[in-house]
Design a protein around this motif. Sequence first.
Motif, PDB file in Angstrom:
ATOM      1  N   LEU A 169      38.409  31.246  38.874  1.00  0.00           N
ATOM      2  CA  LEU A 169      38.460  32.534  39.560  1.00  0.00           C
ATOM      3  C   LEU A 169      39.840  32.791  40.153  1.00  0.00           C
ATOM      4  N   ALA A 170      40.416  31.792  40.792  1.00  0.00           N
ATOM      5  CA  ALA A 170      41.729  31.988  41.416  1.00  0.00           C
ATOM      6  C   ALA A 170      42.790  32.331  40.372  1.00  0.00           C
ATOM      7  N   SER A 171      42.792  31.624  39.251  1.00  0.00           N
ATOM      8  CA  SER A 171      43.802  31.894  38.226  1.00  0.00           C
ATOM      9  C   SER A 171      43.544  33.232  37.540  1.00  0.00           C
ATOM     10  N   ASP A 172      42.273  33.601  37.354  1.00  0.00           N
ATOM     11  CA  ASP A 172      41.961  34.905  36.763  1.00  0.00           C
ATOM     12  C   ASP A 172      42.425  36.033  37.680  1.00  0.00           C
ATOM     13  N   ARG A 173      42.230  35.863  38.971  1.00  0.00           N
ATOM     14  CA  ARG A 173      42.639  36.901  39.925  1.00  0.00           C
ATOM     15  C   ARG A 173      44.157  37.053  39.954  1.00  0.00           C
ATOM     16  N   THR A 174      44.865  35.977  39.767  1.00  0.00           N
ATOM     17  CA  THR A 174      46.323  36.062  39.689  1.00  0.00           C
ATOM     18  C   THR A 174      46.769  36.699  38.379  1.00  0.00           C
ATOM     19  N   TYR A 175      46.146  36.272  37.285  1.00  0.00           N
ATOM     20  CA  TYR A 175      46.568  36.719  35.953  1.00  0.00           C
ATOM     21  C   TYR A 175      46.372  38.214  35.755  1.00  0.00           C
ATOM     22  N   PHE A 176      45.313  38.768  36.326  1.00  0.00           N
ATOM     23  CA  PHE A 176      44.988  40.175  36.093  1.00  0.00           C
ATOM     24  C   PHE A 176      45.448  41.095  37.225  1.00  0.00           C
ATOM     25  N   HIS A 177      46.319  40.612  38.086  1.00  0.00           N
ATOM     26  CA  HIS A 177      46.753  41.457  39.199  1.00  0.00           C
ATOM     27  C   HIS A 177      47.752  42.500  38.704  1.00  0.00           C
ATOM     28  N   PRO A 178      47.632  43.758  39.146  1.00  0.00           N
ATOM     29  CA  PRO A 178      48.547  44.808  38.669  1.00  0.00           C
ATOM     30  C   PRO A 178      50.003  44.544  39.033  1.00  0.00           C
ATOM     31  N   GLU A 179      50.260  43.814  40.107  1.00  0.00           N
ATOM     32  CA  GLU A 179      51.651  43.522  40.457  1.00  0.00           C
ATOM     33  C   GLU A 179      52.297  42.616  39.416  1.00  0.00           C
ATOM     34  N   ARG A 180      51.498  41.764  38.800  1.00  0.00           N
ATOM     35  CA  ARG A 180      52.020  40.911  37.730  1.00  0.00           C
ATOM     36  C   ARG A 180      52.422  41.766  36.529  1.00  0.00           C
ATOM     37  N   ALA A 181      51.594  42.766  36.194  1.00  0.00           N
ATOM     38  CA  ALA A 181      51.914  43.671  35.088  1.00  0.00           C
ATOM     39  C   ALA A 181      53.176  44.469  35.388  1.00  0.00           C
ATOM     40  N   ALA A 182      53.276  45.000  36.611  1.00  0.00           N
ATOM     41  CA  ALA A 182      54.449  45.800  36.976  1.00  0.00           C
ATOM     42  C   ALA A 182      55.721  44.964  36.910  1.00  0.00           C
ATOM     43  N   SER A 183      55.658  43.727  37.371  1.00  0.00           N
ATOM     44  CA  SER A 183      56.838  42.858  37.324  1.00  0.00           C
ATOM     45  C   SER A 183      57.251  42.556  35.895  1.00  0.00           C
ATOM     46  N   ALA A 184      56.246  42.351  35.017  1.00  0.00           N
ATOM     47  CA  ALA A 184      56.549  42.053  33.619  1.00  0.00           C
ATOM     48  C   ALA A 184      57.200  43.256  32.933  1.00  0.00           C
ATOM     49  N   PHE A 185      56.700  44.450  33.182  1.00  0.00           N
ATOM     50  CA  PHE A 185      57.317  45.644  32.597  1.00  0.00           C
ATOM     51  C   PHE A 185      58.718  45.863  33.181  1.00  0.00           C
ATOM     52  N   ARG A 186      58.877  45.638  34.481  1.00  0.00           N
ATOM     53  CA  ARG A 186      60.204  45.777  35.079  1.00  0.00           C
ATOM     54  C   ARG A 186      61.195  44.845  34.398  1.00  0.00           C
TER      55      ARG A 186
END
Length: 384
Positions: free
Chosen positions: A358-375
């Motif tokens: 659960l902890a790793s899934d919550r990190t992996y699917f966080h929108p801030e992670r997506a925004a950082s990757a696109f940035r």
Amino acid sequence: MGTGDKTKVLILADSPLPALRQGAMGRGAGQGATWLPPLANAFAKHGDLDITWAALGEPGTEAADEKRENQRFIIRPHIKAARDTLLGYALARHRLRKIVAEVQPQVVHCWGSERFYPSVLRGLDVPSVFSIQGNLTHYAEIGGLTDIWFWRRQWRYEGRWVPDAAVLACESPWSRELALHYWPGSDVRVIEWGVHPSFYEVDWQPQFDRPYFLFSGGLEWRKGLDLLFDALALSPDRKWTLKLAGEGPLREELEARQLPGVEWLGNLKWDELKREMSGALALIMPTRADTGPSVVKEARVMGLPVLGSTNGGLRDYIVHGVNGLHIDPLTPGQIAAAMQEVATASPDRLRDLGKQRLASDRTYFHPERAASAFRDLYLELVGK
């Protein structure tokens, strides 16, 4: 060009602005592309980006030009999508090019081959990103597209648009594998789209006294609904219910089977969907093809186990026996067996199935992670 040290990005996509104004309420509230509003919110934390979102709406759409922190949101009325498709998207391309000329971005990012936005990619003099929402070429190959002229044209457009992009962004390793199969040599990156933060606030509390499984999505052949109902028919004496959230072309045919223990919920707003997800034993997703189903990501950030096929991004989200079960091969018998295994599991075993990873899934699917990757991708494309 860039404003000071900021990188200027133009995102051509269905606008997140209505959901940002009203609050995100999901597809049941008529809000499409539900992953874009949390992405826009997450982009607000990246002050080195100057982002313009631009969308063309259906006739009668209210025009908008609104500034929010480091982002500008433009909406302009357009003709009906079906008419524009018949015109080869000539008018959409013309209007989108005018927006490109007005904004003068350093990077152009187009979302989704289901719409006309990637038609602008050819001939751009700046780097471009094409986020492919669903691999229409693959869906067509397996017979998973509705057999109407619009989709037959649209998946052919997809194959023409992909080579025009500098980078193809996919939301799962499964989707990337398909992209490289159909368009070898493309620069394909995996960037998962995030889950709306409100799903992180939902507590999973399965109703053991009134057990049920939940399906959420389009009621269509590609989602494997026919196989799911064949599986139900194999278990006529089951003590649990199947709830279906969504609408689609298979509903009438499946309702006519009159199988017991089935509830039709229709399209739900997010508050209603969260309530149903929080009480389910598990989410069931017997899909034949799905690049990265959002509901699976939403289930995992709240700790809901998932029973799903390996025919999509969910293959990579679910570890068999850890946070769900793989249904492989995808047959009615295997679906019935997986549901029976969960329905007869002890409460402790089921809770473990939800809590693990659960902890790793919550990190992996966080929108801030997506925004950082696109940035990071945008900065890479402009050489920063």
